[in-house]
Design an enzyme around this catalytic site. Structure first.
Site, PDB file in Angstrom:
ATOM      1  CD  GLU A 181      -3.558  -2.355   7.270  1.00  0.00           C
ATOM      2  OE1 GLU A 181      -2.475  -2.610   6.751  1.00  0.00           O
ATOM      3  OE2 GLU A 181      -4.180  -1.298   7.062  1.00  0.00           O
ATOM      4  CB  SER A 226       4.949  -1.947  12.089  1.00  0.00           C
ATOM      5  OG  SER A 226       4.618  -0.587  12.348  1.00  0.00           O
ATOM      6  N   GLY A 259       2.505   2.237  10.782  1.00  0.00           N
ATOM      7  CA  GLY A 259       3.531   3.272  10.659  1.00  0.00           C
ATOM      8  C   GLY A 259       4.243   3.607  11.957  1.00  0.00           C
ATOM      9  CG  HIS A 308      -5.858   2.114   5.155  1.00  0.00           C
ATOM     10  ND1 HIS A 308      -5.455   3.057   6.071  1.00  0.00           N
ATOM     11  CD2 HIS A 308      -4.824   1.239   5.034  1.00  0.00           C
ATOM     12  CE1 HIS A 308      -4.228   2.758   6.480  1.00  0.00           C
ATOM     13  NE2 HIS A 308      -3.823   1.665   5.866  1.00  0.00           N
ATOM     14  N   GLY A 326       2.737  -1.150   4.248  1.00  0.00           N
ATOM     15  CA  GLY A 326       2.776   0.266   3.899  1.00  0.00           C
ATOM     16  C   GLY A 326       4.211   0.709   3.629  1.00  0.00           C
ATOM     17  N   GLY A 327       4.814   1.365   4.611  1.00  0.00           N
ATOM     18  CA  GLY A 327       6.144   1.964   4.456  1.00  0.00           C
ATOM     19  C   GLY A 327       7.174   1.076   3.783  1.00  0.00           C
ATOM     20  CD  GLU A 376      -2.887   5.691   6.697  1.00  0.00           C
ATOM     21  OE1 GLU A 376      -2.856   5.733   5.454  1.00  0.00           O
ATOM     22  OE2 GLU A 376      -1.951   5.232   7.389  1.00  0.00           O
ATOM     23  CG  ASN A 380      -1.686   1.236   1.458  1.00  0.00           C
ATOM     24  OD1 ASN A 380      -1.780   2.073   0.547  1.00  0.00           O
ATOM     25  ND2 ASN A 380      -2.260   1.399   2.643  1.00  0.00           N
ATOM     26  CD1 TRP A 381       3.671   1.063  -2.776  1.00  0.00           C
ATOM     27  CD2 TRP A 381       4.215   2.531  -4.383  1.00  0.00           C
ATOM     28  NE1 TRP A 381       4.690   0.527  -3.508  1.00  0.00           N
ATOM     29  CE2 TRP A 381       5.043   1.395  -4.505  1.00  0.00           C
ATOM     30  CE3 TRP A 381       4.369   3.577  -5.294  1.00  0.00           C
ATOM     31  CZ2 TRP A 381       6.025   1.294  -5.500  1.00  0.00           C
ATOM     32  CZ3 TRP A 381       5.336   3.473  -6.287  1.00  0.00           C
ATOM     33  CH2 TRP A 381       6.159   2.339  -6.376  1.00  0.00           C
ATOM     34  CE  LYS A 382      -0.162   3.349   4.731  1.00  0.00           C
ATOM     35  NZ  LYS A 382      -0.115   3.474   6.175  1.00  0.00           N
TER      36      LYS A 382
END
Ligand code: PGA
Length: 239
Positions: A163, A201, A169, A95, A222-223, A97, A8-10
């Site tokens: 999640e 994470s 993150g 998600h 993600g990251g 966010e 997930n590149w956001k």
């Protein structure tokens, strides 16, 4: 079950990010292992480009959100049909966010998941408790309600991503036992054959341990999905 490793590149990535995918393909020795599914969800601006450039490389492209309607007066929104038309095969919905930043309710998430199925996409429905909810011992109650409210009622395919909001993150992850417990809880609430991913994470140093937990059928990353070296290591960690 066949593992799904999803990135997930956001809100990250420009057209120059094509080079990061080329690097990833190189790191995976020019061929993506075919006993696992690999998915990259870049921002919507890159879906068409990635789908065109990498359609033969053995991984899928997905969106990060979609509107519930197929078309209409919704400035700035993107429909599931548009994502499919651009080459996406999956779309992340609900998600945390988006639930937090855009006030998305379970009902809205279910409508988006149904829209994804209508367009021929597989929705990845995200659920997870906040830190305060876990501290209060309410994580199963919260996740159970999110599942009940967000999963489409029909027979269409879908994926769940567990999640914990406090793990996203932050570098923090639940214990192996807590992940196993929640995934068993989720497993009992979804149809056979539905994959349940863990997200929050995930990185090269913990991927093997997390991906070997019973009822964990992959990861939503993600990251660490933004760096070819890290994402390649996580893809390799899936058994
Ligand atoms: P993270 O994000 O891997 O950076 O924690 C996961 C996600 O939000 O999907």
């Amino acid at each position: 079950m066949r593992p799904l490793i999803a990135g997930n590149w956001k809100m990250n990535g420009l057209s120059s990010s094509v080079r990061e995918i080329e690097k990833l393909i190189g790191l995976l020795s020019g061929s993506v292992p075919d006993d696992r599914d690999i998915l990259i969800c870049p921002p919507a601006t890159l879906i068409g480009l990635f789908a065109t450039e990498f359609s033969d490389e053995g991984f899928a492209i997905g969106g990060q959100d979609c509107h519930a309607k197929a078309s209409g007066p919704h400035t700035g929104d993107i429909s599931a049909e548009m994502l499919a038309d651009a080459g996406a095969a999956f779309v992340i919905v609900g998600h945390s966010e988006r639930r937090a930043d855009h006030g998305e309710t379970d009902e809205a998430v279910r409508a988006k998941a149904e829209a994804a199925q209508r367009a021929g996409l597989v929705p990845i429905i995200c659920v997870g408790e906040t830190e305060a909810q876990r501290k209060a011992g309410k994580e199963k109650e919260i996740v159970g309600a999110q599942l009940a409210g967000s999963i489409p009622s029909g027979e269409g395919d879908y994926v769940i991503a567990y999640e914990p909001v406090w793990a996203i993150g932050t570098g923090l992850t639940p214990t192996t036992r807590d992940i196993a417990e929640m995934h068993a809880f989720i497993r009992a609430k979804v149809r056979d054959g539905v994959r349940v991913l863990y997200g929050g994470s995930v990185k090269p140093s913990n991927a093997e341990e997390i991906l070997s937990i019973v009822n964990v059928h992959g990861a939503l990353v993600g990251g660490a999905s933004l760096k070819a070296e890290d994402f390649a290591a996580i893809i390799r960690a899936a058994k």
